[in-house]
Motif scaffolding. Sequence first.
Motif, PDB file in Angstrom:
ATOM      1  N   VAL A 115      68.310  29.266   0.958  1.00 24.44           N
ATOM      2  CA  VAL A 115      69.345  28.438   0.341  1.00 24.44           C
ATOM      3  C   VAL A 115      69.226  26.996   0.819  1.00 24.44           C
ATOM      4  O   VAL A 115      69.379  26.048   0.044  1.00 24.44           O
ATOM      5  CB  VAL A 115      70.748  28.993   0.661  1.00 24.44           C
ATOM      6  N   ASP A 116      68.912  26.814   2.100  1.00 24.05           N
ATOM      7  CA  ASP A 116      68.786  25.466   2.649  1.00 24.05           C
ATOM      8  C   ASP A 116      67.634  24.716   1.993  1.00 24.05           C
ATOM      9  O   ASP A 116      67.731  23.511   1.726  1.00 24.05           O
ATOM     10  CB  ASP A 116      68.579  25.533   4.160  1.00 24.05           C
ATOM     11  N   GLN A 117      66.542  25.411   1.701  1.00 26.85           N
ATOM     12  CA  GLN A 117      65.401  24.765   1.050  1.00 26.85           C
ATOM     13  C   GLN A 117      65.750  24.341  -0.374  1.00 26.85           C
ATOM     14  O   GLN A 117      65.342  23.263  -0.822  1.00 26.85           O
ATOM     15  CB  GLN A 117      64.197  25.704   1.058  1.00 26.85           C
ATOM     16  N   VAL A 118      66.517  25.165  -1.076  1.00 28.80           N
ATOM     17  CA  VAL A 118      66.959  24.793  -2.421  1.00 28.80           C
ATOM     18  C   VAL A 118      67.863  23.564  -2.350  1.00 28.80           C
ATOM     19  O   VAL A 118      67.751  22.638  -3.159  1.00 28.80           O
ATOM     20  CB  VAL A 118      67.708  25.960  -3.102  1.00 28.80           C
ATOM     21  N   THR A 119      68.738  23.542  -1.357  1.00 22.03           N
ATOM     22  CA  THR A 119      69.628  22.393  -1.172  1.00 22.03           C
ATOM     23  C   THR A 119      68.823  21.121  -0.931  1.00 22.03           C
ATOM     24  O   THR A 119      69.155  20.042  -1.443  1.00 22.03           O
ATOM     25  CB  THR A 119      70.578  22.629   0.012  1.00 22.03           C
ATOM     26  N   MET A 120      67.747  21.224  -0.165  1.00 20.16           N
ATOM     27  CA  MET A 120      66.891  20.065   0.098  1.00 20.16           C
ATOM     28  C   MET A 120      66.283  19.525  -1.194  1.00 20.16           C
ATOM     29  O   MET A 120      66.074  18.317  -1.340  1.00 20.16           O
ATOM     30  CB  MET A 120      65.788  20.446   1.089  1.00 20.16           C
ATOM     31  N   LEU A 121      65.995  20.423  -2.141  1.00 18.89           N
ATOM     32  CA  LEU A 121      65.377  20.015  -3.394  1.00 18.89           C
ATOM     33  C   LEU A 121      66.333  19.249  -4.300  1.00 18.89           C
ATOM     34  O   LEU A 121      65.913  18.688  -5.317  1.00 18.89           O
ATOM     35  CB  LEU A 121      64.829  21.231  -4.132  1.00 18.89           C
ATOM     36  N   GLU A 122      67.595  19.200  -3.945  1.00 16.82           N
ATOM     37  CA  GLU A 122      68.566  18.465  -4.748  1.00 16.82           C
ATOM     38  C   GLU A 122      68.461  16.953  -4.520  1.00 16.82           C
ATOM     39  O   GLU A 122      69.082  16.167  -5.236  1.00 16.82           O
ATOM     40  CB  GLU A 122      69.987  18.944  -4.427  1.00 16.82           C
ATOM     41  N   THR A 123      67.677  16.546  -3.529  1.00 14.88           N
ATOM     42  CA  THR A 123      67.525  15.134  -3.192  1.00 14.88           C
ATOM     43  C   THR A 123      66.058  14.740  -3.223  1.00 14.88           C
ATOM     44  O   THR A 123      65.200  15.473  -2.726  1.00 14.88           O
ATOM     45  CB  THR A 123      68.092  14.846  -1.784  1.00 14.88           C
ATOM     46  N   ASP A 124      65.741  13.592  -3.799  1.00 17.33           N
ATOM     47  CA  ASP A 124      64.358  13.104  -3.835  1.00 17.33           C
ATOM     48  C   ASP A 124      63.825  12.910  -2.420  1.00 17.33           C
ATOM     49  O   ASP A 124      64.563  12.542  -1.502  1.00 17.33           O
ATOM     50  CB  ASP A 124      64.273  11.776  -4.592  1.00 17.33           C
ATOM     51  N   ASN A 125      62.521  13.138  -2.257  1.00 21.86           N
ATOM     52  CA  ASN A 125      61.868  13.033  -0.958  1.00 21.86           C
ATOM     53  C   ASN A 125      60.810  11.934  -1.019  1.00 21.86           C
ATOM     54  O   ASN A 125      59.604  12.198  -1.022  1.00 21.86           O
ATOM     55  CB  ASN A 125      61.242  14.392  -0.589  1.00 21.86           C
ATOM     56  N   VAL A 126      61.276  10.689  -1.086  1.00 15.26           N
ATOM     57  CA  VAL A 126      60.372   9.552  -1.246  1.00 15.26           C
ATOM     58  C   VAL A 126      60.740   8.438  -0.267  1.00 15.26           C
ATOM     59  O   VAL A 126      61.845   8.398   0.270  1.00 15.26           O
ATOM     60  CB  VAL A 126      60.416   8.993  -2.694  1.00 15.26           C
ATOM     61  N   VAL A 127      59.791   7.544  -0.039  1.00 12.48           N
ATOM     62  CA  VAL A 127      59.995   6.403   0.857  1.00 12.48           C
ATOM     63  C   VAL A 127      61.070   5.488   0.268  1.00 12.48           C
ATOM     64  O   VAL A 127      61.054   5.175  -0.925  1.00 12.48           O
ATOM     65  CB  VAL A 127      58.685   5.623   1.045  1.00 12.48           C
ATOM     66  N   SER A 128      62.005   5.062   1.092  1.00 13.42           N
ATOM     67  CA  SER A 128      63.111   4.222   0.630  1.00 13.42           C
ATOM     68  C   SER A 128      62.668   2.776   0.428  1.00 13.42           C
ATOM     69  O   SER A 128      61.688   2.320   1.019  1.00 13.42           O
ATOM     70  CB  SER A 128      64.258   4.265   1.644  1.00 13.42           C
ATOM     71  N   LEU A 162      71.360  29.079  -9.812  1.00  9.61           N
ATOM     72  CA  LEU A 162      70.671  30.362  -9.903  1.00  9.61           C
ATOM     73  C   LEU A 162      69.628  30.483  -8.795  1.00  9.61           C
ATOM     74  O   LEU A 162      69.436  31.554  -8.216  1.00  9.61           O
ATOM     75  CB  LEU A 162      70.002  30.488 -11.277  1.00  9.61           C
ATOM     76  N   ALA A 163      68.958  29.374  -8.474  1.00  4.83           N
ATOM     77  CA  ALA A 163      67.958  29.393  -7.405  1.00  4.83           C
ATOM     78  C   ALA A 163      68.608  29.728  -6.068  1.00  4.83           C
ATOM     79  O   ALA A 163      68.046  30.481  -5.254  1.00  4.83           O
ATOM     80  CB  ALA A 163      67.262  28.040  -7.326  1.00  4.83           C
ATOM     81  N   LYS A 164      69.802  29.202  -5.826  1.00  8.58           N
ATOM     82  CA  LYS A 164      70.502  29.500  -4.575  1.00  8.58           C
ATOM     83  C   LYS A 164      70.921  30.963  -4.518  1.00  8.58           C
ATOM     84  O   LYS A 164      70.868  31.598  -3.457  1.00  8.58           O
ATOM     85  CB  LYS A 164      71.718  28.590  -4.425  1.00  8.58           C
ATOM     86  N   ALA A 165      71.322  31.507  -5.663  1.00  5.92           N
ATOM     87  CA  ALA A 165      71.719  32.916  -5.707  1.00  5.92           C
ATOM     88  C   ALA A 165      70.527  33.809  -5.365  1.00  5.92           C
ATOM     89  O   ALA A 165      70.656  34.785  -4.612  1.00  5.92           O
ATOM     90  CB  ALA A 165      72.273  33.260  -7.085  1.00  5.92           C
ATOM     91  N   GLN A 166      69.358  33.482  -5.900  1.00  2.00           N
ATOM     92  CA  GLN A 166      68.156  34.253  -5.590  1.00  2.00           C
ATOM     93  C   GLN A 166      67.744  34.057  -4.131  1.00  2.00           C
ATOM     94  O   GLN A 166      67.306  34.995  -3.465  1.00  2.00           O
ATOM     95  CB  GLN A 166      67.019  33.838  -6.518  1.00  2.00           C
ATOM     96  N   ALA A 167      67.894  32.824  -3.640  1.00  2.91           N
ATOM     97  CA  ALA A 167      67.487  32.518  -2.267  1.00  2.91           C
ATOM     98  C   ALA A 167      68.324  33.276  -1.245  1.00  2.91           C
ATOM     99  O   ALA A 167      67.836  33.596  -0.155  1.00  2.91           O
ATOM    100  CB  ALA A 167      67.588  31.014  -2.018  1.00  2.91           C
TER     101      ALA A 167
END
Length: 329
Positions: free
Chosen positions: A273-286, A255-260
């Motif tokens: 849409v690209d920003q929503v896609t980025m949120l599908e992956t954790d953004n932390v130090v490996s 739904l977020a991608k549809a709104q984006a």
Amino acid sequence: MALASPSRPIGDRLVTVFGGSGFVGRHVVRALAKDGWRVRVAVRRPDLAGHLQPLGGVGQIVAVQANLRFPESVAQAVRGADAVVNLVGILAESGKQRFEAVQAKGPQVVAEAAKAAGVTRFVQMSAIGADRASKAQYGRTKAAGEQAVLDTFPDAAILRPSIVFGPEDDFFNRFAAMARVSPALPLIGGGTTRFQPVFVGDVAQTVAKALRGEVAAGLPYELGGPEVLTFRQILEYVLQVTDRSRLLLPLPFGLAKAQAKILQLLPNAPLTVDQVTMLETDNVVSEEARAAGRTLEGLGITPAPIEAVVPSYLWRFRKTGQFGKAREA
């Protein structure tokens, strides 16, 4: 929080900083000026970079015109430089500012010009999530930019911060502004995505260390703060600091991608849409970066927590501004 070292005398070393007038850039410029570098700031609009000059001594910081889409301007900007720092990046495409041009081809142009000019040190600002296999164009082009730099400068320093926070950030400030006018904040993907917010001053100190040769060459350093927080926890913290009560509304990725798709058509798009896609992956130090010491702690920098910095600039979003107090957690 890492303390800045006393300012050193202005020396003969010249560094060109591309994208030095932005949020991260102004802090990098200040850190390098304190280290005694003469700083040439390469930006598209030098007339809008006057705020940088007070960060150094008289004549120490000079803005020049350059655009990564025009190699001739880049070559002029690096002429005579001893080091180059490339901070240019975008979170969303707009006009001629496309991911491929800015984040993939741009670093290649800068690196090739720097090599031709005899530059000896190169720092490329990337981001956690840079990956050739990323579903997000942002992540793919960041990875392509890294590789383009390393193809020319195998000993370049590659820095990958998580979400960067500080007085002028576009993360905590954005959601605090939304909370001021909206009855609800969106928990995209349910708010489970994890972040490791890093203070902009710590990122700037890492750049300074890289130019001092204190960062291992050719290997990506992942820069994160002392806390790993979910998207929900971050929004809850913003509401606590700004003394706001707002509904946190779970919004599935679909739904977020549809709104984006609609929102990204607006000027200064609030969501793509690209920003929503980025949120599908954790953004932390490996774990790999931690084990190898390619982190802030590995460089001897004690990362600042959000509690030490964020309230100092989000107070303006409280109903009574500086006279208001943050709610108890």
